[in-house]
Design a protein around this motif. Structure first.
Motif, PDB file in Angstrom:
ATOM      1  N   LEU A  31      -1.306 -31.597  -9.235  1.00 53.49           N
ATOM      2  CA  LEU A  31      -1.912 -32.454 -10.247  1.00 53.49           C
ATOM      3  C   LEU A  31      -3.211 -31.797 -10.693  1.00 53.49           C
ATOM      4  CD1 LEU A  31      -1.452 -36.113  -8.937  1.00 53.49           C
ATOM      5  CD2 LEU A  31      -0.455 -35.126 -10.995  1.00 53.49           C
ATOM      6  N   ILE A  32      -3.329 -31.530 -11.975  1.00 51.85           N
ATOM      7  CA  ILE A  32      -4.493 -30.831 -12.517  1.00 51.85           C
ATOM      8  C   ILE A  32      -5.163 -31.721 -13.555  1.00 51.85           C
ATOM      9  CG2 ILE A  32      -5.309 -28.726 -13.644  1.00 51.85           C
ATOM     10  CD1 ILE A  32      -2.540 -27.482 -12.854  1.00 51.85           C
ATOM     11  N   ILE A  33      -6.393 -32.122 -13.283  1.00 52.64           N
ATOM     12  CA  ILE A  33      -7.162 -32.939 -14.221  1.00 52.64           C
ATOM     13  C   ILE A  33      -8.100 -32.001 -14.979  1.00 52.64           C
ATOM     14  CG2 ILE A  33      -8.742 -34.880 -14.470  1.00 52.64           C
ATOM     15  CD1 ILE A  33      -7.676 -35.937 -11.802  1.00 52.64           C
ATOM     16  N   THR A  34      -7.950 -31.934 -16.294  1.00 53.54           N
ATOM     17  CA  THR A  34      -8.628 -30.893 -17.059  1.00 53.54           C
ATOM     18  C   THR A  34      -8.932 -31.353 -18.484  1.00 53.54           C
ATOM     19  OG1 THR A  34      -8.379 -28.631 -17.904  1.00 53.54           O
ATOM     20  CG2 THR A  34      -6.382 -29.932 -17.679  1.00 53.54           C
ATOM     21  N   ASP A  35      -9.807 -30.614 -19.145  1.00 49.80           N
ATOM     22  CA  ASP A  35     -10.073 -30.815 -20.575  1.00 49.80           C
ATOM     23  C   ASP A  35      -9.261 -29.840 -21.430  1.00 49.80           C
ATOM     24  OD1 ASP A  35     -12.055 -32.854 -20.275  1.00 49.80           O
ATOM     25  OD2 ASP A  35     -13.480 -31.318 -19.659  1.00 49.80           O
ATOM     26  N   THR A  42       5.030 -28.076 -17.435  1.00 47.26           N
ATOM     27  CA  THR A  42       4.148 -29.124 -16.931  1.00 47.26           C
ATOM     28  C   THR A  42       4.343 -30.397 -17.746  1.00 47.26           C
ATOM     29  OG1 THR A  42       2.358 -28.392 -18.375  1.00 47.26           O
ATOM     30  CG2 THR A  42       2.401 -27.497 -16.144  1.00 47.26           C
ATOM     31  N   THR A  43       4.121 -31.515 -17.109  1.00 45.83           N
ATOM     32  CA  THR A  43       4.138 -32.810 -17.785  1.00 45.83           C
ATOM     33  C   THR A  43       2.696 -33.256 -18.000  1.00 45.83           C
ATOM     34  OG1 THR A  43       6.237 -33.437 -16.764  1.00 45.83           O
ATOM     35  CG2 THR A  43       4.887 -35.209 -17.650  1.00 45.83           C
ATOM     36  N   THR A  44       2.353 -33.622 -19.231  1.00 44.18           N
ATOM     37  CA  THR A  44       0.983 -34.008 -19.562  1.00 44.18           C
ATOM     38  C   THR A  44       0.855 -35.529 -19.607  1.00 44.18           C
ATOM     39  OG1 THR A  44       0.688 -31.998 -20.867  1.00 44.18           O
ATOM     40  CG2 THR A  44      -0.887 -33.770 -21.226  1.00 44.18           C
ATOM     41  N   ILE A  45      -0.145 -36.047 -18.908  1.00 48.01           N
ATOM     42  CA  ILE A  45      -0.426 -37.482 -18.872  1.00 48.01           C
ATOM     43  C   ILE A  45      -1.858 -37.688 -19.351  1.00 48.01           C
ATOM     44  CG2 ILE A  45      -0.476 -39.557 -17.420  1.00 48.01           C
ATOM     45  CD1 ILE A  45       1.228 -37.925 -15.384  1.00 48.01           C
ATOM     46  N   ARG A  46      -2.065 -38.650 -20.207  1.00 53.04           N
ATOM     47  CA  ARG A  46      -3.407 -38.971 -20.669  1.00 53.04           C
ATOM     48  C   ARG A  46      -4.109 -39.822 -19.610  1.00 53.04           C
ATOM     49  NH1 ARG A  46      -4.749 -35.483 -24.650  1.00 53.04           N
ATOM     50  NH2 ARG A  46      -2.987 -35.238 -26.070  1.00 53.04           N
ATOM     51  N   GLY A  59     -11.398 -40.934 -16.900  1.00 53.10           N
ATOM     52  CA  GLY A  59     -12.259 -41.024 -15.742  1.00 53.10           C
ATOM     53  C   GLY A  59     -13.369 -42.032 -15.965  1.00 53.10           C
ATOM     54  N   LEU A  60     -13.846 -42.670 -14.896  1.00 51.45           N
ATOM     55  CA  LEU A  60     -14.897 -43.664 -14.996  1.00 51.45           C
ATOM     56  C   LEU A  60     -16.171 -43.069 -15.590  1.00 51.45           C
ATOM     57  CD1 LEU A  60     -15.926 -46.528 -14.362  1.00 51.45           C
ATOM     58  CD2 LEU A  60     -16.583 -45.680 -12.082  1.00 51.45           C
ATOM     59  N   ILE A  61     -16.466 -41.821 -15.199  1.00 55.14           N
ATOM     60  CA  ILE A  61     -17.678 -41.157 -15.675  1.00 55.14           C
ATOM     61  C   ILE A  61     -17.354 -40.039 -16.665  1.00 55.14           C
ATOM     62  CG2 ILE A  61     -19.686 -39.775 -14.977  1.00 55.14           C
ATOM     63  CD1 ILE A  61     -19.625 -41.256 -12.314  1.00 55.14           C
ATOM     64  N   SER A  62     -16.287 -39.276 -16.366  1.00 55.73           N
ATOM     65  CA  SER A  62     -15.977 -38.090 -17.171  1.00 55.73           C
ATOM     66  C   SER A  62     -15.299 -38.405 -18.492  1.00 55.73           C
ATOM     67  CB  SER A  62     -15.106 -37.125 -16.361  1.00 55.73           C
ATOM     68  OG  SER A  62     -13.915 -37.779 -15.936  1.00 55.73           O
ATOM     69  N   GLY A  63     -14.756 -39.617 -18.639  1.00 55.69           N
ATOM     70  CA  GLY A  63     -14.130 -39.996 -19.904  1.00 55.69           C
ATOM     71  C   GLY A  63     -12.700 -39.507 -20.036  1.00 55.69           C
ATOM     72  N   GLU A  64     -12.265 -39.238 -21.268  1.00 55.27           N
ATOM     73  CA  GLU A  64     -10.884 -38.848 -21.545  1.00 55.27           C
ATOM     74  C   GLU A  64     -10.555 -37.503 -20.900  1.00 55.27           C
ATOM     75  OE1 GLU A  64      -8.592 -40.598 -23.046  1.00 55.27           O
ATOM     76  OE2 GLU A  64      -9.905 -42.274 -23.567  1.00 55.27           O
ATOM     77  N   LYS A  65      -9.403 -37.460 -20.217  1.00 53.53           N
ATOM     78  CA  LYS A  65      -8.933 -36.245 -19.558  1.00 53.53           C
ATOM     79  C   LYS A  65      -7.429 -36.098 -19.748  1.00 53.53           C
ATOM     80  CE  LYS A  65     -12.703 -34.771 -17.362  1.00 53.53           C
ATOM     81  NZ  LYS A  65     -13.273 -33.413 -17.455  1.00 53.53           N
ATOM     82  N   GLU A 113     -13.133 -23.947 -14.965  1.00 56.49           N
ATOM     83  CA  GLU A 113     -13.794 -24.067 -13.668  1.00 56.49           C
ATOM     84  C   GLU A 113     -14.112 -25.518 -13.317  1.00 56.49           C
ATOM     85  OE1 GLU A 113     -17.191 -21.551 -13.604  1.00 56.49           O
ATOM     86  OE2 GLU A 113     -16.028 -19.699 -13.364  1.00 56.49           O
ATOM     87  N   SER A 114     -14.134 -26.396 -14.293  1.00 57.32           N
ATOM     88  CA  SER A 114     -14.438 -27.797 -14.035  1.00 57.32           C
ATOM     89  C   SER A 114     -13.192 -28.624 -13.710  1.00 57.32           C
ATOM     90  CB  SER A 114     -15.144 -28.416 -15.248  1.00 57.32           C
ATOM     91  OG  SER A 114     -14.278 -28.434 -16.377  1.00 57.32           O
ATOM     92  N   ALA A 115     -12.020 -27.991 -13.743  1.00 61.44           N
ATOM     93  CA  ALA A 115     -10.772 -28.711 -13.465  1.00 61.44           C
ATOM     94  C   ALA A 115     -10.725 -29.186 -12.021  1.00 61.44           C
ATOM     95  CB  ALA A 115      -9.580 -27.813 -13.769  1.00 61.44           C
ATOM     96  N   PHE A 116     -10.022 -30.301 -11.819  1.00 58.64           N
ATOM     97  CA  PHE A 116      -9.829 -30.869 -10.478  1.00 58.64           C
ATOM     98  C   PHE A 116      -8.350 -30.754 -10.142  1.00 58.64           C
ATOM     99  CE2 PHE A 116      -8.956 -34.452  -7.612  1.00 58.64           C
ATOM    100  CZ  PHE A 116      -9.904 -34.207  -6.615  1.00 58.64           C
ATOM    101  N   VAL A 117      -8.040 -30.109  -9.018  1.00 58.10           N
ATOM    102  CA  VAL A 117      -6.649 -29.816  -8.657  1.00 58.10           C
ATOM    103  C   VAL A 117      -6.329 -30.383  -7.283  1.00 58.10           C
ATOM    104  CG1 VAL A 117      -4.917 -28.009  -8.333  1.00 58.10           C
ATOM    105  CG2 VAL A 117      -6.783 -27.665  -9.970  1.00 58.10           C
ATOM    106  N   THR A 118      -5.188 -31.041  -7.161  1.00 57.73           N
ATOM    107  CA  THR A 118      -4.673 -31.464  -5.855  1.00 57.73           C
ATOM    108  C   THR A 118      -3.259 -30.915  -5.684  1.00 57.73           C
ATOM    109  OG1 THR A 118      -3.761 -33.560  -6.690  1.00 57.73           O
ATOM    110  CG2 THR A 118      -6.032 -33.584  -5.879  1.00 57.73           C
TER     111      THR A 118
END
Length: 288
Positions: free
Chosen positions: A202-206, A223-227, A230-236, A260-265
């Motif tokens: 799961l990759i959360i990115t701009d 990849t499957t894209t989901i809109r 984030g509570l603070i980061s906004g639209e991702k 580099e700002s992406a969040f990956v699990t």
């Protein structure tokens, strides 16, 4: 290249070095002196070496070349560099360790401890994106074109090797070899943080669109894209991708180089229904 990436690069090659040395030590001081075979290309090389007296270090390197080429075609240049480095070092250390005396001639001790140490070495190499046995590279390609998993293909391949070894060296040696393989498999599972048949990322990115294209280009994975929001980061954009564990390192590298700002699990997958993991060729055919 900045200091952070340079440090990661250095650490990865340092750990590849440690892993290759540990794996070679297990083979030369526990397994080979007791005619206990590793699986894959290394197992084939051990058989040929015993029958022909060709040095194992030479056979391991040259027998793996076709498999590494297949891995390069599917995993890219980064995999090729790390695989050549780890495999070359592994072959050199195998040659250097030939002069070492066996640690034990007790079959059970050699099987258990040889399997543990070998699994630790191979696990380190896999965890940092390298390869000392190219069997799995081919297994990935076959898996994409069949309903068999990577683990199933590798197991079938190794069972054939152990059966041949049974006829050549005795079936007690084949059974000890199979036991070593099972132990090695579980230790690799622990060291490389999972030897599951597949992983989900799961990759959360701009930069969802560009990342998706790069992942497809380099790994052949859709990849499957989901809109998301984030509570603070906004639209991702949230990308969902299923891949094999040997591709995780390359996926991380792609994400780090592009966002580099992406969040990956990364999550384990116990079962897959459908054909999410596909080759580029199959995707293109379905597109047509």
């Amino acid at each position: 290249m900045d200091d952070k990436r340079m440090t990661k690069y250095f650490i990865s090659f340092f750990m590849l070095t440690i892993g290759a040395i540990i794996a070679a030590l297990a083979l030369e001081t526990f397994l080979i002196p007791n005619t206990i075979l590793d699986g894959g290309v290394t197992g084939i090389s051990i058989i040929i070496s015993r029958l022909s007296n060709i040095p194992l270090s030479i056979l391991v390197f040259f027998c793996n070349i076709p498999f590494i080429y297949v891995g390069y075609k599917n995993l890219g240049l980064g995999f090729l560099i790390r695989a050549i480095y780890s495999m070359s070092l592994f072959s050199i250390v195998l040659h250097l360790f030939e002069v070492l005396a066996p640690f034990t001639d007790e079959m059970l001790l050699a099987t258990v401890f040889g399997g543990i140490i070998l699994g630790a070495g191979v696990g380190l190499v896999i965890r940092f994106g390298g390869c000392i046995d190219g069997t799995e590279s081919v297994a990935i390609v076959i898996s994409k074109k069949t309903n068999l998993s990577v683990g199933q293909i590798v197991l079938i391949f190794n069972l054939i090797i152990y059966t041949v070894a049974g006829f050549l060296f005795g079936f007690d040696r084949a059974m000890f070899s199979l036991l070593t393989y099972i132990i090695t498999f579980k230790v690799i599972d622990f060291v490389s943080e999972g030897l599951e048949q597949a992983k989900a990322a799961l990759i959360i990115t701009d930069k969802g669109t560009s990342l998706s294209k790069e992942i497809y280009k380099k790994l052949g994975r859709t990849t499957t894209t989901i809109r998301g929001k984030g509570l603070i980061s906004g639209e991702k954009e949230v990308l969902y991708c299923v891949l094999t564990r040997t591709e995780i390192y390359e996926l991380k590298r792609i994400v780090e180089s592009m966002d580099e700002s992406a969040f990956v699990t990364i999550q384990d997958i116990s079962d897959i229904i459908g054909t999410h993991i596909k080759s580029n060729e199959k995707i293109k055919k379905e597109g047509k």
